[in-house]
Design an enzyme around this catalytic site. Structure first.
Site, PDB file in Angstrom:
ATOM      1  N   CYS A  69      33.015  26.704  67.022  1.00  0.00           N
ATOM      2  CA  CYS A  69      33.799  26.716  65.784  1.00  0.00           C
ATOM      3  C   CYS A  69      33.171  25.807  64.719  1.00  0.00           C
ATOM      4  O   CYS A  69      33.127  24.589  64.884  1.00  0.00           O
ATOM      5  CB  CYS A  69      35.220  26.275  66.112  1.00  0.00           C
ATOM      6  SG  CYS A  69      36.265  25.939  64.690  1.00  0.00           S
ATOM      7  N   CYS A  72      35.550  23.183  63.276  1.00  0.00           N
ATOM      8  CA  CYS A  72      35.800  22.156  64.301  1.00  0.00           C
ATOM      9  C   CYS A  72      34.672  21.128  64.297  1.00  0.00           C
ATOM     10  O   CYS A  72      34.912  19.912  64.336  1.00  0.00           O
ATOM     11  CB  CYS A  72      35.900  22.775  65.691  1.00  0.00           C
ATOM     12  SG  CYS A  72      37.270  23.932  65.898  1.00  0.00           S
TER      13      CYS A  72
END
Length: 145
Positions: A69, A72
């Site tokens: 991600c 993230c």
């Protein structure tokens, strides 16, 4: 604030009772001598996650994330900065949703990153999407009293 607080050791997960006035003085675990409030996020799963959210008197801030991600990865340094700034008032945990799929499903994580604050074993707040360090600190401080 209580006179003493229960704090879960980041290394051995023993529950320690710490005088609230000594939280800023780098308390150590009575069992393994690890620093109880290291000022950095802890990567946890399963049993350790449960112990931290149910047995700690400190608010627990959990970043549900995944290695693939982009947002993230972008938020990871901000999460580390917030963990340093709030080391004596909150515990910061990271849960890799790829490895801990059952945990992510149990808490209804549908998008990542999702940050959840637990206090007293119960979810108190949740935000999805990346945040910068200042925004994250301000948001968490609402739940650290």
């Amino acid at each position: 604030m209580k006179e003493s607080l229960h704090v879960v050791c980041p290394r051995c997960t023993s529950v320690n009772r710490v005088d609230a006035l000594r939280l800023m003085n780098h308390p150590v675990c009575g069992k393994c001598s690890a620093e109880l409030l290291p000022g950095k996020p802890l990567e946890v799963g399963g049993d350790a996650f449960e112990k931290h959210i149910t047995r700690s008197d400190l608010p627990v801030v959990v970043d549900f994330w995944a290695p693939w991600c982009g947002p993230c990865r972008m938020m990871a340094p901000a999460f580390e900065t917030a963990a340093r700034k709030l080391a004596s008032s909150a515990r910061f945990l990271k849960v890799n949703t790829e490895r801990e799929q059952a945990l992510a499903a149990r808490y209804g994580i549908r998008s990542i990153p999702t940050v959840v604050i637990f206090k007293g074993g119960r979810e108190r707040a949740r935000r999805s999407g990346a945040m910068d360090a200042a925004s994250l600190v301000r948001w968490v401080e609402q739940f650290t009293d």
